[in-house]
Design a protein around this motif. Structure first.
Motif, PDB file in Angstrom:
ATOM      1  N   ARG A 108       0.835  -1.213   0.000  1.00 47.00           N
ATOM      2  CA  ARG A 108       0.000   0.000   0.000  1.00 47.00           C
ATOM      3  C   ARG A 108       0.867   1.261   0.000  1.00 47.00           C
ATOM      4  O   ARG A 108       0.496   2.274  -0.593  1.00 47.00           O
ATOM      5  CB  ARG A 108      -0.951  -0.006   1.204  1.00 47.00           C
ATOM      6  N   GLU A 111       1.905   1.746  -3.554  1.00 50.21           N
ATOM      7  CA  GLU A 111       0.781   2.222  -4.349  1.00 50.21           C
ATOM      8  C   GLU A 111       0.508   3.697  -4.065  1.00 50.21           C
ATOM      9  O   GLU A 111       0.283   4.502  -4.997  1.00 50.21           O
ATOM     10  CB  GLU A 111      -0.459   1.379  -4.046  1.00 50.21           C
ATOM     11  N   ARG A 115       0.654   6.895  -6.614  1.00 51.51           N
ATOM     12  CA  ARG A 115      -0.535   7.736  -6.821  1.00 51.51           C
ATOM     13  C   ARG A 115      -0.256   9.205  -6.520  1.00 51.51           C
ATOM     14  O   ARG A 115      -0.862  10.099  -7.125  1.00 51.51           O
ATOM     15  CB  ARG A 115      -1.686   7.262  -5.930  1.00 51.51           C
ATOM     16  N   ARG A 138       5.108   1.213  -8.446  1.00 55.46           N
ATOM     17  CA  ARG A 138       3.748   0.982  -8.934  1.00 55.46           C
ATOM     18  C   ARG A 138       3.327   2.000  -9.999  1.00 55.46           C
ATOM     19  O   ARG A 138       2.179   1.973 -10.435  1.00 55.46           O
ATOM     20  CB  ARG A 138       2.759   1.029  -7.764  1.00 55.46           C
TER      21      ARG A 138
END
Length: 257
Positions: A108, A111, A115, A138
């Motif tokens: 996470r 990720e 993002r 990612r």
């Protein structure tokens, strides 16, 4: 030893509270603690969260469990040695360190870093855990540096030069990196609730560790923070660190004697 009080330190109850995050056999772990309870030992926990978990999961009187927080202290000589240690990663990076495994929420974090579209590198330092999380970036703009091991002083130099520590862990017994970061004047992003919030107090940016959007938002926040806000965060972190600079072992031993 016959005639002496036996003291057992319990660092966490993760095999009971989060069995899916560890390879330790839950039933064997419970049996071991139950055998110690029957031997009438005194238990020390490294956080009040773990103490309450002990009292919740076992038939144990509160007087038999004492919280003694882990102490963190860097003297002047150590701080000078940290500054002189070989540099192993870019300064002003986001840093994750410790055993690299699922419970550290690595995937996470990766990720969220992607993002956020940050240009700040993400440095991950530590040995692989048994579940070997995939540490590849990612996203195309996400720069990830993976170091499996480093000298302690070089690790602390990386921490002292970091933009922030990312520690949205899924389960901990204490969370030593939180206090080490605050001791070195580094902002912390960590998990809301449980032991990490207990240890961080009001001095960290708290996130839902299961919510990638929440982690992303706080990465962006640190990336764009102004000087005044960062000074306040660092000041609060230093105040929180002083609570853990010394552990009251002598008071504890006097209590038992």
């Amino acid at each position: 030893m016959e005639g002496c009080i036996n003291i057992v330190t319990v660092h966490d109850l993760i095999p009971i509270t989060h069995p899916h995050l560890t390879g330790i056999n839950t039933q064997r772990f419970i049996a071991l603690l139950q055998a110690l309870i029957e031997k009438n030992v005194h238990f020390v926990t490294v956080s009040e969260t773990v103490r309450q978990q002990m009292l919740s999961h076992f038939a144990l009187s509160p007087e038999r469990v004492t919280t003694l927080y882990q102490s963190v202290s860097f003297d002047d000589a150590t701080r000078q040695a940290i500054k002189k240690a070989p540099q192993i990663a870019p300064s002003d990076s986001f840093l994750v360190y410790g055993r690299v495994e699922k419970r550290k929420n690595i995937e996470r974090i990766l990720e969220a870093h992607a993002r956020s579209q940050t240009k700040t590198p993400l440095v991950i330092i530590g040995p692989d855990g048994d579940d070997h999380p995939d540490c590849t970036p990612r996203g195309p703009t996400s720069q990830v540096i993976r170091l499996p091991w480093s000298d302690r002083l070089s690790l602390l130099r990386t921490l002292s030069e970091a933009k922030a520590l990312l520690f949205p862990s899924l389960a901990e017994g204490f969370g030593l990196p939180i206090i080490e970061a605050m001791a070195l004047n580094v902002p912390v992003i960590t998990s809301r609730g449980g032991v990490t919030e207990e240890i961080a107090g009001d001095a960290a940016l708290l996130v839902d560790p299961y919510d990638v959007s929440d982690i992303t938002k706080n990465i962006v926040s640190i990336d764009n923070i102004n000087d005044r806000e960062i000074t306040i965060i660092k000041k609060e972190g230093k105040k929180n660190y002083y609570k853990f600079k010394y552990t009251k072992y002598c008071c504890f031993l006097n209590k038992l004697s």
